[in-house]
Write an enzyme that holds these catalytic residues in place. Sequence first.
Site, PDB file in Angstrom:
ATOM      1  CB  SER A  37      -5.552   3.141  -5.260  1.00 42.50           C
ATOM      2  OG  SER A  37      -5.420   4.305  -4.469  1.00 42.50           O
ATOM      3  CG  ASP A 325      -0.945   0.615   1.430  1.00 41.33           C
ATOM      4  OD1 ASP A 325      -1.697   1.583   1.712  1.00 41.33           O
ATOM      5  OD2 ASP A 325      -0.853   0.166   0.276  1.00 41.33           O
ATOM      6  CG  HIS A 328      -4.026   2.445  -0.621  1.00 36.34           C
ATOM      7  ND1 HIS A 328      -2.735   2.174  -0.988  1.00 36.34           N
ATOM      8  CD2 HIS A 328      -4.562   3.196  -1.609  1.00 36.34           C
ATOM      9  CE1 HIS A 328      -2.496   2.741  -2.175  1.00 36.34           C
ATOM     10  NE2 HIS A 328      -3.584   3.362  -2.568  1.00 36.34           N
TER      11      HIS A 328
END
Length: 361
Positions: A37, A325, A328
């Site tokens: 990610s 978040d 991340h």
Amino acid sequence: MENIYVSSSLFVILCIATFTIQLANATVPAIYIFGDSIVDVGTNTYIPGSTARANFPFNGVDFAHSRPTGRFSNGLNSADFLAKLMGFKRSPQPYLFLVSLQSSLKRRKHRGANFASGGAGLLDTTNEARKVVSLTKQIQQFFTVYNNRVAVLGSDATKKMLSKSLFFVSVGSNDIFVYFSTNNTMPPVLYITHLMHQYEAYIKTLYNFGARKFGIIGVPPIGCCPARRVYNATGGCLEGMNNFARAFHFALDTLMRKISSELPEMKYSLGNTHELIINVIQNPSHFNLKDVETACCGAGRLNAEIPCNVTSNLCVNRKEYLFWDMCHPTQTASQLVAVTLYDGPPRFVTPINFHQLADDN
Ligand SMILES: *[C@@H]1O[C@H](CO)[C@@H](O)[C@H](O)[C@H]1NC(C)=O
Ligand SMILES: *[C@@H]1O[C@H](CO)[C@@H](O)[C@H](O)[C@H]1NC(C)=O
Ligand SMILES: *[C@@H]1O[C@H](CO)[C@@H](O)[C@H](O)[C@H]1NC(C)=O
């Protein structure tokens, strides 16, 4: 003192590199991006049933029209900033998007592809149930791109193009998360050795396809993610997880030296994001950050007990946050990481930085 000195000079580098982002022309023919990610630009949006997605608000809140793009970020991520630093207007599209367009892989004009998939790991089993694209699968997808390049350019020109292109890899964090979340009883040293065998196989496979320049992004101090700090009564980083991530980094450093001594034409650059992020957490003000512990978007303790979505609390001063978040980085933090990988000193990126890797002939 040394910390402070290094971070100030890094800050200067950040300003200069941010400025040059506007000026450069592409320095390499193409960029291929693999991993998780940290560098996923929307892959999982194209996987039916994937539960590791970010294609809904408040993700993307700082894009024009606050458009969610599938990136786990309020805006751009490190893949985007690295592509810009290499002189591209924007980072390559997700492979799964490119294959969905009629004949897009067969065009003459080609600047790479992004295979990275949020949640993915070195092991095929890592987050398999969430329907992510494992590294094994990502490399198979690269094989499709490779075959299409050979069909368009011929095999000699493809070989030449790939040898000058950059191959970015950001992977390992999810394998470590899974190790902890499943209470794996394998000794850490053995697990890391197992992960390194996988890493070696992936690098060597790409090399056999013609890849020569590898930009490796290390595993950050994942115990400092807001979602991990929640499990520490003081809100501090989980030291056990950070030690694991650090051991992974040292093993990767050793592995890269070994592989590059075996593969005569290989060049690489290894980013020590662990060292970089710890430095940022210890000296936030040197990087113009104010909050390096809580999530900007989420809910609950440290705003990190619930994933970011449209019903979450959303911070206002997003440029002042390290974390977007649960786990991340914000766009600001992603830029800081990319700029450091690109132009940073050996403390953060060895044996050469990504800029030198791109320029190396
Ligand atoms: C792992 O251990 C923790 C604490 O002992 C426990 O709460 C959790 O349910 C275990 N998880 C699994 C997948 O076994
Ligand atoms: C929790 O954070 C503190 C620092 O605030 C640290 O000293 C301690 O080791 C952490 N606990 C765990 C279990 O990692
Ligand atoms: C947002 O997340 C919360 C907590 O996980 C969940 O209860 C809620 O249904 C989600 N809302 C939307 C619109 O997805």
